[in-house]
Scaffold this active site. Structure first.
Site, PDB file in Angstrom:
ATOM      1  N   ASP A 291      -4.431   3.508  -6.829  1.00  0.00           N
ATOM      2  CA  ASP A 291      -3.556   4.030  -5.784  1.00  0.00           C
ATOM      3  C   ASP A 291      -3.344   5.504  -6.110  1.00  0.00           C
ATOM      4  OD1 ASP A 291      -1.619   4.146  -3.601  1.00  0.00           O
ATOM      5  OD2 ASP A 291      -1.425   1.992  -3.873  1.00  0.00           O
TER       6      ASP A 291
ATOM      7  N   TYR B 102      -3.097   4.337  14.420  1.00  0.00           N
ATOM      8  CA  TYR B 102      -3.283   3.238  13.477  1.00  0.00           C
ATOM      9  C   TYR B 102      -4.138   2.134  14.096  1.00  0.00           C
ATOM     10  CZ  TYR B 102      -1.933  -0.595  10.294  1.00  0.00           C
ATOM     11  OH  TYR B 102      -1.932  -1.652   9.414  1.00  0.00           O
TER      12      TYR B 102
END
Length: 266
Positions: free
Chosen positions: A38, A157
């Site tokens: 991440d 999105y």
């Protein structure tokens, strides 16, 4: 169920929390060596500590799926730690720009598509040689219900996740005969930091409590979620892990919805 993947090696993006973290937990329990990645190393280290894996079974390296140089550096660290990976789970993503179409500027579109569509593209380009190397591989994308049931207040999105489904299907046709199977999982309204932030914002906007914001969101925005609750990350991770496994040896190019019935079509 024994997923018959003990000894395999997996890389999971977006894994400091939520679905990515839960997928790491499930794969570790199946005997898979896992690398989590991440953006923030400190958060990753905390996530790794919470997983509590045996020494040599879990590694945590920061990386940015939108940055090709960062991905190349990540690949080098992964190769040094575990060698070529067998399994890649692309879970990194953001909600991105929100609002009605006329309210979202060009930068909002570019930023969202860069993370949610180009990020997966760049990640796969970097690690595809690993997945093709051994004659057995699994690639799983986290898409969304929004890919097939778009909502007018988060179109960047939705468009990105529709692209992810198309990418997954196309890749599934390219490499299956080499032993690399590619699939997608499409969750809806899962209990993650992303939806926590969405519900906190909704609570502020409506002047209600956090729990009341969830209830009104389910009633007004997700009426077909028949279980009438947020899903838990483990409920998605179990499906992801199955698709990463040898039990899914005849599953390719599929999109598994984990959405409580949210998508109102067959």
């Amino acid at each position: 169920m024994d997923l018959r993947i003990s000894g395999k090696k997996a890389l999971i993006t977006g894994a400091d929390s939520g679905i990515g973290w839960s997928t790491a937990r499930v794969l570790l329990a199946e005997g898979v060596t896992v690398v989590i990645t991440d953006l923030d190393q400190r958060r990753l280290d905390d996530a790794a500590a919470r997983l509590g894996a045996d020494e040599g079974m879990l590694f945590a390296f920061a990386g940015d799926v939108t940055d090709t140089a960062s991905l190349a550096s990540l690949h080098s660290r992964v190769a040094e730690a575990v060698g070529p990976i067998d399994i890649l789970v692309q879970s990194a993503g953001v909600t991105g720009a929100q609002g009605l179409f006329h309210e979202i500027d060009d930068a909002g579109w570019v930023d969202t598509l860069t993370v949610d569509l180009l990020g997966p593209v760049r990640l796969v380009k970097e690690f595809l040689p690993d997945l093709r190397e051994g004659g057995w591989g699994r690639l799983v994308f986290l898409a969304s219900e929004d890919a097939v049931q778009p909502y007018d207040d988060e179109l960047p999105y939705c468009a990105a996740k529709a692209g992810v489904l198309s990418l997954a299907k196309g890749l599934s046709r390219s490499y299956a005969r080499e032993g690399l199977l590619v699939n997608a999982v499409s969750p809806a309204f899962i209990h993650t930091p992303m939806t926590d932030a969405m519900m906190s914002k909704r609570a502020d906007q409506t002047g209600t409590s956090f729990d009341e914001a969830i209830e009104s969101f389910l009633d007004e925005e997700r009426p077909f979620m028949e279980l009438h609750r947020r899903g838990e990350p483990d409920e998605v991770a179990d499906v992801v892990a199955f698709l990463c496994s040898d039990r899914a040896s005849f599953v390719n190019g599929s999109n598994y919805r984990v959405d409580s019935g949210s998508v109102a079509t067959i």
